[in-house]
Motif scaffolding. Structure first.
Motif, PDB file in Angstrom:
ATOM      1  N   ASP A  37     -27.740 -30.939  63.481  1.00  0.00           N
ATOM      2  CA  ASP A  37     -27.796 -31.104  62.019  1.00  0.00           C
ATOM      3  C   ASP A  37     -27.328 -29.835  61.312  1.00  0.00           C
ATOM      4  OD1 ASP A  37     -28.721 -33.698  62.258  1.00  0.00           O
ATOM      5  OD2 ASP A  37     -30.829 -33.182  61.903  1.00  0.00           O
ATOM      6  N   ALA A  38     -27.746 -28.683  61.829  1.00  0.00           N
ATOM      7  CA  ALA A  38     -27.333 -27.416  61.218  1.00  0.00           C
ATOM      8  C   ALA A  38     -25.824 -27.221  61.345  1.00  0.00           C
ATOM      9  CB  ALA A  38     -28.079 -26.249  61.871  1.00  0.00           C
ATOM     10  N   ARG A  39     -25.274 -27.562  62.500  1.00  0.00           N
ATOM     11  CA  ARG A  39     -23.822 -27.422  62.684  1.00  0.00           C
ATOM     12  C   ARG A  39     -23.057 -28.382  61.775  1.00  0.00           C
ATOM     13  NH1 ARG A  39     -22.574 -26.586  69.117  1.00  0.00           N
ATOM     14  NH2 ARG A  39     -23.472 -24.497  69.247  1.00  0.00           N
ATOM     15  N   ILE A  40     -23.548 -29.594  61.655  1.00  0.00           N
ATOM     16  CA  ILE A  40     -22.888 -30.576  60.777  1.00  0.00           C
ATOM     17  C   ILE A  40     -22.930 -30.098  59.332  1.00  0.00           C
ATOM     18  CG2 ILE A  40     -23.124 -32.905  59.814  1.00  0.00           C
ATOM     19  CD1 ILE A  40     -23.973 -33.791  62.667  1.00  0.00           C
ATOM     20  N   THR A  41     -24.084 -29.606  58.906  1.00  0.00           N
ATOM     21  CA  THR A  41     -24.211 -29.101  57.536  1.00  0.00           C
ATOM     22  C   THR A  41     -23.246 -27.947  57.296  1.00  0.00           C
ATOM     23  OG1 THR A  41     -26.523 -29.794  57.441  1.00  0.00           O
ATOM     24  CG2 THR A  41     -25.837 -28.119  55.872  1.00  0.00           C
ATOM     25  N   ALA A  42     -23.177 -27.019  58.252  1.00  0.00           N
ATOM     26  CA  ALA A  42     -22.262 -25.875  58.114  1.00  0.00           C
ATOM     27  C   ALA A  42     -20.813 -26.344  58.096  1.00  0.00           C
ATOM     28  CB  ALA A  42     -22.494 -24.885  59.247  1.00  0.00           C
ATOM     29  N   ALA A  43     -20.471 -27.295  58.948  1.00  0.00           N
ATOM     30  CA  ALA A  43     -19.095 -27.807  58.989  1.00  0.00           C
ATOM     31  C   ALA A  43     -18.738 -28.511  57.689  1.00  0.00           C
ATOM     32  CB  ALA A  43     -18.925 -28.755  60.169  1.00  0.00           C
ATOM     33  N   GLU A  44     -19.659 -29.280  57.144  1.00  0.00           N
ATOM     34  CA  GLU A  44     -19.399 -29.962  55.864  1.00  0.00           C
ATOM     35  C   GLU A  44     -19.216 -28.948  54.751  1.00  0.00           C
ATOM     36  OE1 GLU A  44     -22.841 -32.481  55.690  1.00  0.00           O
ATOM     37  OE2 GLU A  44     -21.796 -34.169  56.633  1.00  0.00           O
ATOM     38  N   ARG A  45     -20.049 -27.890  54.744  1.00  0.00           N
ATOM     39  CA  ARG A  45     -19.930 -26.844  53.715  1.00  0.00           C
ATOM     40  C   ARG A  45     -18.574 -26.145  53.841  1.00  0.00           C
ATOM     41  NH1 ARG A  45     -24.649 -24.723  54.403  1.00  0.00           N
ATOM     42  NH2 ARG A  45     -24.024 -23.480  56.191  1.00  0.00           N
ATOM     43  N   GLU A  46     -18.163 -25.842  55.060  1.00  0.00           N
ATOM     44  CA  GLU A  46     -16.866 -25.186  55.258  1.00  0.00           C
ATOM     45  C   GLU A  46     -15.708 -26.108  54.877  1.00  0.00           C
ATOM     46  OE1 GLU A  46     -14.403 -22.549  58.468  1.00  0.00           O
ATOM     47  OE2 GLU A  46     -16.574 -22.706  58.575  1.00  0.00           O
ATOM     48  N   ALA A  47     -15.833 -27.395  55.198  1.00  0.00           N
ATOM     49  CA  ALA A  47     -14.783 -28.352  54.831  1.00  0.00           C
ATOM     50  C   ALA A  47     -14.651 -28.427  53.308  1.00  0.00           C
ATOM     51  CB  ALA A  47     -15.087 -29.730  55.410  1.00  0.00           C
ATOM     52  N   ARG A  48     -15.779 -28.436  52.598  1.00  0.00           N
ATOM     53  CA  ARG A  48     -15.718 -28.448  51.127  1.00  0.00           C
ATOM     54  C   ARG A  48     -15.053 -27.178  50.604  1.00  0.00           C
ATOM     55  NH1 ARG A  48     -20.744 -30.777  51.710  1.00  0.00           N
ATOM     56  NH2 ARG A  48     -21.799 -28.792  51.453  1.00  0.00           N
ATOM     57  N   ALA A  49     -15.389 -26.042  51.202  1.00  0.00           N
ATOM     58  CA  ALA A  49     -14.793 -24.775  50.763  1.00  0.00           C
ATOM     59  C   ALA A  49     -13.281 -24.776  51.006  1.00  0.00           C
ATOM     60  CB  ALA A  49     -15.452 -23.600  51.498  1.00  0.00           C
ATOM     61  N   ILE A  50     -12.863 -25.291  52.145  1.00  0.00           N
ATOM     62  CA  ILE A  50     -11.426 -25.374  52.445  1.00  0.00           C
ATOM     63  C   ILE A  50     -10.729 -26.285  51.446  1.00  0.00           C
ATOM     64  CG2 ILE A  50      -9.748 -26.271  54.118  1.00  0.00           C
ATOM     65  CD1 ILE A  50     -11.692 -25.251  56.323  1.00  0.00           C
ATOM     66  N   ALA A  51     -11.334 -27.432  51.154  1.00  0.00           N
ATOM     67  CA  ALA A  51     -10.734 -28.372  50.194  1.00  0.00           C
ATOM     68  C   ALA A  51     -10.650 -27.741  48.806  1.00  0.00           C
ATOM     69  CB  ALA A  51     -11.547 -29.662  50.152  1.00  0.00           C
ATOM     70  N   GLU A  52     -11.677 -27.009  48.408  1.00  0.00           N
ATOM     71  CA  GLU A  52     -11.656 -26.353  47.088  1.00  0.00           C
ATOM     72  C   GLU A  52     -10.572 -25.279  47.030  1.00  0.00           C
ATOM     73  OE1 GLU A  52     -15.672 -25.000  46.619  1.00  0.00           O
ATOM     74  OE2 GLU A  52     -16.437 -27.039  46.283  1.00  0.00           O
ATOM     75  N   ARG A  53     -10.440 -24.478  48.105  1.00  0.00           N
ATOM     76  CA  ARG A  53      -9.372 -23.461  48.131  1.00  0.00           C
ATOM     77  C   ARG A  53      -8.005 -24.115  48.080  1.00  0.00           C
ATOM     78  NH1 ARG A  53     -12.440 -21.071  52.212  1.00  0.00           N
ATOM     79  NH2 ARG A  53     -10.959 -21.752  53.804  1.00  0.00           N
ATOM     80  N   ALA A  54      -7.834 -25.184  48.829  1.00  0.00           N
ATOM     81  CA  ALA A  54      -6.544 -25.893  48.831  1.00  0.00           C
ATOM     82  C   ALA A  54      -6.246 -26.435  47.435  1.00  0.00           C
ATOM     83  CB  ALA A  54      -6.557 -27.019  49.855  1.00  0.00           C
ATOM     84  N   GLU A  55      -7.237 -26.992  46.773  1.00  0.00           N
ATOM     85  CA  GLU A  55      -7.039 -27.537  45.419  1.00  0.00           C
ATOM     86  C   GLU A  55      -6.663 -26.424  44.445  1.00  0.00           C
ATOM     87  OE1 GLU A  55      -6.421 -30.242  42.611  1.00  0.00           O
ATOM     88  OE2 GLU A  55      -6.882 -30.706  44.691  1.00  0.00           O
ATOM     89  N   ARG A  56      -7.336 -25.268  44.548  1.00  0.00           N
ATOM     90  CA  ARG A  56      -6.981 -24.137  43.675  1.00  0.00           C
ATOM     91  C   ARG A  56      -5.553 -23.687  43.927  1.00  0.00           C
ATOM     92  NH1 ARG A  56     -12.098 -22.265  45.103  1.00  0.00           N
ATOM     93  NH2 ARG A  56     -11.198 -20.738  46.517  1.00  0.00           N
ATOM     94  N   ARG A  57      -5.155 -23.631  45.188  1.00  0.00           N
ATOM     95  CA  ARG A  57      -3.790 -23.208  45.516  1.00  0.00           C
ATOM     96  C   ARG A  57      -2.767 -24.216  45.020  1.00  0.00           C
ATOM     97  NH1 ARG A  57      -4.966 -21.035  51.652  1.00  0.00           N
ATOM     98  NH2 ARG A  57      -5.924 -19.068  51.003  1.00  0.00           N
ATOM     99  N   ILE A  58      -3.077 -25.485  45.126  1.00  0.00           N
ATOM    100  CA  ILE A  58      -2.162 -26.521  44.632  1.00  0.00           C
ATOM    101  C   ILE A  58      -2.014 -26.405  43.122  1.00  0.00           C
ATOM    102  CG2 ILE A  58      -1.952 -29.017  44.263  1.00  0.00           C
ATOM    103  CD1 ILE A  58      -3.190 -29.338  47.109  1.00  0.00           C
ATOM    104  N   ARG A  59      -3.149 -26.230  42.418  1.00  0.00           N
ATOM    105  CA  ARG A  59      -3.068 -26.077  40.956  1.00  0.00           C
ATOM    106  C   ARG A  59      -2.250 -24.844  40.580  1.00  0.00           C
ATOM    107  NH1 ARG A  59      -8.595 -27.666  41.110  1.00  0.00           N
ATOM    108  NH2 ARG A  59      -9.206 -25.496  40.882  1.00  0.00           N
ATOM    109  N   ALA A  60      -2.437 -23.735  41.310  1.00  0.00           N
ATOM    110  CA  ALA A  60      -1.664 -22.517  41.035  1.00  0.00           C
ATOM    111  C   ALA A  60      -0.176 -22.761  41.288  1.00  0.00           C
ATOM    112  CB  ALA A  60      -2.173 -21.360  41.897  1.00  0.00           C
ATOM    113  N   ALA A  61       0.141 -23.452  42.360  1.00  0.00           N
ATOM    114  CA  ALA A  61       1.546 -23.758  42.655  1.00  0.00           C
ATOM    115  C   ALA A  61       2.147 -24.633  41.561  1.00  0.00           C
ATOM    116  CB  ALA A  61       1.664 -24.450  44.017  1.00  0.00           C
ATOM    117  N   HIS A  62       1.386 -25.577  41.058  1.00  0.00           N
ATOM    118  CA  HIS A  62       1.875 -26.438  39.973  1.00  0.00           C
ATOM    119  C   HIS A  62       2.116 -25.617  38.708  1.00  0.00           C
ATOM    120  CE1 HIS A  62       1.095 -30.749  41.371  1.00  0.00           C
ATOM    121  NE2 HIS A  62       1.061 -29.970  42.432  1.00  0.00           N
TER     122      HIS A  62
END
Length: 110
Positions: A37-62
């Motif tokens: 459960d702890a690993r899943i929670t950490a992986a989900e948190r990291e996946a959200r952080a990666i998605a947020e960084r990607a979204e910020r980079r996409i907006r900056a590129a636009h």
């Protein structure tokens, strides 16, 4: 009767060992579940952080692309405005060209 008591104690001891092993196994399974459960929670948190960084980079590129497109459009508009003023003849030039053309078509003098 001592053999029966000894056998009973041996059976009890064996049964207690089985129950102890079962309790340890349950604790180990629960610990594994908690760790998973702890690993899943950490992986989900990291996946959200990666998605947020990607979204910020996409907006900056636009934004960068939009500014580049706007600069290009502004340059095209400036070129078009410069072309219109540079190719627009004055009235005297138009009149002189018209007179020359009329003379050539009619065989007269300009």
């Amino acid at each position: 009767m001592t053999d029966q008591r000894a056998d009973g104690r041996a059976v009890d001891a064996a049964f207690n060992r089985v129950l102890g092993a079962e309790a340890e196994a349950r604790q180990a399974v629960a610990a594994c579940r908690d760790a998973a459960d702890a690993r899943i929670t950490a992986a989900e948190r990291e996946a959200r952080a990666i998605a947020e960084r990607a979204e910020r980079r996409i907006r900056a590129a636009h934004r960068i692309a939009d500014r580049g497109i706007q600069r290009g459009l502004d340059a095209l508009a400036a070129d078009a405005a410069a072309d219109e003023t540079a190719t627009e003849p004055d009235a005297a030039t138009v009149d002189a060209l018209a007179a020359t053309l009329a003379a050539e078509l009619t065989g007269g003098q300009p």
